[in-house]
Design a protein around this motif. Structure first.
Motif, PDB file in Angstrom:
ATOM      1  N   HIS A 199       0.827  -1.199   0.000  1.00  0.00           N
ATOM      2  CA  HIS A 199       0.000   0.000   0.000  1.00  0.00           C
ATOM      3  C   HIS A 199       0.869   1.260   0.000  1.00  0.00           C
ATOM      4  CE1 HIS A 199      -2.605   3.093   2.022  1.00  0.00           C
ATOM      5  NE2 HIS A 199      -3.223   2.837   0.887  1.00  0.00           N
ATOM      6  N   ARG A 209       0.787   4.195  -2.887  1.00  0.00           N
ATOM      7  CA  ARG A 209       0.568   5.630  -2.623  1.00  0.00           C
ATOM      8  C   ARG A 209       1.749   6.452  -3.134  1.00  0.00           C
ATOM      9  NH1 ARG A 209      -4.461   7.171   0.054  1.00  0.00           N
ATOM     10  NH2 ARG A 209      -3.535   9.194   0.085  1.00  0.00           N
ATOM     11  N   CYS A 243      -8.895   9.143   0.343  1.00  0.00           N
ATOM     12  CA  CYS A 243      -9.065   9.186  -1.111  1.00  0.00           C
ATOM     13  C   CYS A 243      -8.025  10.080  -1.798  1.00  0.00           C
ATOM     14  CB  CYS A 243     -10.466   9.695  -1.430  1.00  0.00           C
ATOM     15  SG  CYS A 243     -10.748   9.867  -3.206  1.00  0.00           S
TER      16      CYS A 243
HETATM   17  C1  HEM Z   1     -17.068  11.829  -4.887  1.00  0.00           C
HETATM   18  C2  HEM Z   1     -16.157  11.032  -5.384  1.00  0.00           C
HETATM   19  C3  HEM Z   1     -15.320  10.072  -4.590  1.00  0.00           C
HETATM   20  C4  HEM Z   1     -15.614   9.402  -3.419  1.00  0.00           C
HETATM   21  C5  HEM Z   1     -16.902   9.474  -2.608  1.00  0.00           C
HETATM   22  C6  HEM Z   1     -14.453   8.606  -3.071  1.00  0.00           C
HETATM   23  C7  HEM Z   1     -14.355   7.823  -1.924  1.00  0.00           C
HETATM   24  C8  HEM Z   1     -13.205   7.164  -1.538  1.00  0.00           C
HETATM   25  C9  HEM Z   1     -13.036   6.470  -0.265  1.00  0.00           C
HETATM   26  C10 HEM Z   1     -14.084   6.347   0.828  1.00  0.00           C
HETATM   27  C11 HEM Z   1     -11.781   5.959  -0.245  1.00  0.00           C
HETATM   28  C12 HEM Z   1     -11.122   5.199   0.912  1.00  0.00           C
HETATM   29  C13 HEM Z   1     -11.250   3.705   0.765  1.00  0.00           C
HETATM   30  C14 HEM Z   1     -10.636   2.946   1.940  1.00  0.00           C
HETATM   31  O1  HEM Z   1     -10.392   3.519   3.005  1.00  0.00           O
HETATM   32  O2  HEM Z   1     -10.435   1.736   1.780  1.00  0.00           O
HETATM   33  C15 HEM Z   1     -11.165   6.281  -1.513  1.00  0.00           C
HETATM   34  C16 HEM Z   1      -9.901   5.873  -1.891  1.00  0.00           C
HETATM   35  C17 HEM Z   1      -9.371   6.133  -3.132  1.00  0.00           C
HETATM   36  N1  HEM Z   1      -9.884   6.977  -4.102  1.00  0.00           N
HETATM   37 FE1  HEM Z   1     -11.628   7.972  -4.014  1.00  0.00          FE
HETATM   38  N2  HEM Z   1     -13.502   8.778  -4.046  1.00  0.00           N
HETATM   39  C18 HEM Z   1     -13.981   9.673  -4.971  1.00  0.00           C
HETATM   40  C19 HEM Z   1     -13.314  10.132  -6.095  1.00  0.00           C
HETATM   41  C20 HEM Z   1     -12.076   9.702  -6.509  1.00  0.00           C
HETATM   42  C21 HEM Z   1     -11.377  10.166  -7.689  1.00  0.00           C
HETATM   43  C22 HEM Z   1     -11.906  11.233  -8.649  1.00  0.00           C
HETATM   44  C23 HEM Z   1     -10.212   9.451  -7.770  1.00  0.00           C
HETATM   45  C24 HEM Z   1      -9.104   9.482  -8.801  1.00  0.00           C
HETATM   46  C25 HEM Z   1      -9.140   9.986  -9.958  1.00  0.00           C
HETATM   47  C26 HEM Z   1     -10.169   8.568  -6.616  1.00  0.00           C
HETATM   48  C27 HEM Z   1      -9.141   7.698  -6.346  1.00  0.00           C
HETATM   49  C28 HEM Z   1      -9.013   6.980  -5.169  1.00  0.00           C
HETATM   50  C29 HEM Z   1      -7.896   6.086  -4.883  1.00  0.00           C
HETATM   51  C30 HEM Z   1      -6.721   5.790  -5.812  1.00  0.00           C
HETATM   52  C31 HEM Z   1      -8.116   5.553  -3.604  1.00  0.00           C
HETATM   53  C32 HEM Z   1      -7.275   4.516  -2.854  1.00  0.00           C
HETATM   54  C33 HEM Z   1      -6.447   5.157  -1.802  1.00  0.00           C
HETATM   55  C34 HEM Z   1      -5.705   4.155  -0.944  1.00  0.00           C
HETATM   56  O3  HEM Z   1      -6.078   2.975  -0.865  1.00  0.00           O
HETATM   57  O4  HEM Z   1      -4.735   4.559  -0.308  1.00  0.00           O
HETATM   58  N3  HEM Z   1     -11.312   8.749  -5.889  1.00  0.00           N
HETATM   59  N4  HEM Z   1     -12.047   7.042  -2.269  1.00  0.00           N
END
Ligand code: HEM
Length: 391
Positions: free
Chosen positions: A92, A96, A340
């Motif tokens: 992880h 990142r 996120c």
């Molecule tokens: C309203 C829109 C979005 C919501 C509600 C959202 C929500 C989330 C949440 C809750 C997580 C955490 C998951 C966890 O803790 O296991 C997350 C992780 C992530 N999101 Fe978003 N997301 C959104 C938009 C985006 C966008 C636009 C991108 C990229 C272009 C993105 C890329 C990622 C990535 C790569 C992770 C993984 C991070 C990690 O595991 O360290 N997300 N997102």
């Protein structure tokens, strides 16, 4: 002994909370439940608890014995454990460190003019349509895919295939369809990376290929993960955000009068959009007590960020949509080491949408009674099946 609460809670209409969930939440922050896949798990609904546990290293995404692990549903990506139990933390951290440089606030802010231009073109098209029109199809669905396409350097003509694949991958009921969707996305990603190595552009895939030291498979995996993570989530947020404003015309009017309120309105939309009843899955890596409840190593723990965002202790009168709310920060983008990566980008998209939609269509209203709107329950991210509007 009372029967375990069964997920999903009975279907509530858009913007409404399942009564079963709020009753459960009122009883305490941690609940033993049965998932849609029929397995036992813990549902954590308290704001403080969810926030704390999202940053607790004793919870992870992997499981030492994945075949025996409890599941939330049939989605390959989110239905069960993910990743290697032994190397999860190192994997992880590496993921990142590879991605983060491409998602700095500065890089995201530089995308704002492009997001503005894309939004404006979609609204031009909407203006030419017959009324009523579907705001979901016209704006909420296409904008995020156009933005990710630009970010990753994906050809526009492939967009409808993407949408089909991401939706298939997110299928919570049909495992084979979910697996096929992921395989299609990954196969496509590999072809794209190969093309970018030969013909680099000004995009994340080209930059990852040139600088990260990652091989083609890893870049394809990361790119398709981004496409999946950033696409459907944002579609849902734009649609639900629009619905919240359309059903609160005085708040629509307030934003018309004072566009400076838009960032706060977007924060409130993000807080209010998920009502709870699922949440972010984790597996306990050790025995741990949560608010007096003993969780065992290997147990599935659902950190219900939607329910946490409606915990009355953190958000008084939580079901009220209030763009002037001064409250704790919501957990819609998670918290802690997995926060996120696309949060800044998602906020920019939402802020741009409402900065343009409201002045351009000041008299926009729902074209059907809100009771007729339905949620798409077959995919992980939920969201509105359609959003007919007129103006
Ligand atoms: C309203 C829109 C979005 C919501 C509600 C959202 C929500 C989330 C949440 C809750 C997580 C955490 C998951 C966890 O803790 O296991 C997350 C992780 C992530 N999101 Fe978003 N997301 C959104 C938009 C985006 C966008 C636009 C991108 C990229 C272009 C993105 C890329 C990622 C990535 C790569 C992770 C993984 C991070 C990690 O595991 O360290 N997300 N997102």
């Amino acid at each position: 002994m009372t029967a375990l609460a069964q997920l999903p809670f009975e279907q509530a209409r858009p913007l409404q909370t399942a009564p079963g969930l709020r009753a459960l939440q009122a009883r305490g922050p941690v609940h033993k439940i049965r998932t849609a896949a029929g397995d036992q798990a813990w549902l954590v609904t308290g704001y403080q608890e969810v926030r704390r546990l999202l940053a607790d290293p004793r919870l992870g995404r992997s499981h030492p014995d994945p075949a025996s692990a409890a599941r939330t549903g049939e989605s390959v990506l989110f239905g069960g454990p993910l990743g290697n139990y032994e190397t999860e933390e190192a994997d992880h951290t590496r993921m990142r460190s590879v991605l983060q440089p491409h998602f700095t606030p500065g890089r995201m802010r530089a995308l704002r003019p492009r997001v503005q231009a894309l939004t404006s073109a979609l609204l031009d098209e909407l203006d030419r349509q017959d009324r009523p029109a579907d705001l979901g199809e016209a704006l909420a669905a296409p904008l995020p895919i156009l933005v990710i396409r630009d970010l990753l350097g994906v050809p526009y003509q492939d967009r409808s295939r993407f949408r089909a694949w991401t939706r298939a991958a997110a299928d919570v009921r049909d495992r084979a369809r979910s697996e096929q969707g992921l395989a299609d996305l990954f196969g496509y990603g590999r072809q794209l990376v190969a093309r970018k190595r030969d013909h680099p552009g000004d995009d994340v895939i080209s930059r990852l290929s040139a600088t990260s030291g990652a091989d083609d498979d890893e870049i394809a995996m990361l790119s398709m993960f981004l496409l999946f993570a950033g696409h459907e989530t944002t579609v849902v947020a734009i649609g639900m955000g629009a619905l919240m404003l359309l059903t609160n015309p005085q708040q629509w009017q307030a934003l018309r009068d004072d566009p400076g309120l838009i960032p706060a309105a977007v924060a409130e939309m993000l807080r209010a959009l998920g009502k709870g009843g699922g949440g972010i899955p984790r597996y306990a890596r050790a025995d741990l007590p949560i608010s007096g409840v003993q969780i065992r190593a290997g147990d599935l723990v659902l950190l219900d960020n939607g329910a946490a965002n409606h915990d009355a202790k953190a958000f008084p009168d939580p079901d009220r949509f209030d763009i002037t709310r001064q409250a704790a920060s919501h957990l819609t983008f998670g918290h802690g080491p997995r926060y996120c990566i696309g949060a800044t980008l998602a906020r920019i998209e939402l802020q741009t949408v409402f900065s343009q939609l409201i002045p351009r269509f000041p008299g926009m209203r729902l074209a059907v009674p809100v009771e007729e709107l339905t949620l798409d329950t077959g995919v992980l991210t939920g969201g509105l099946t359609r959003l007919p509007v007129t103006w």
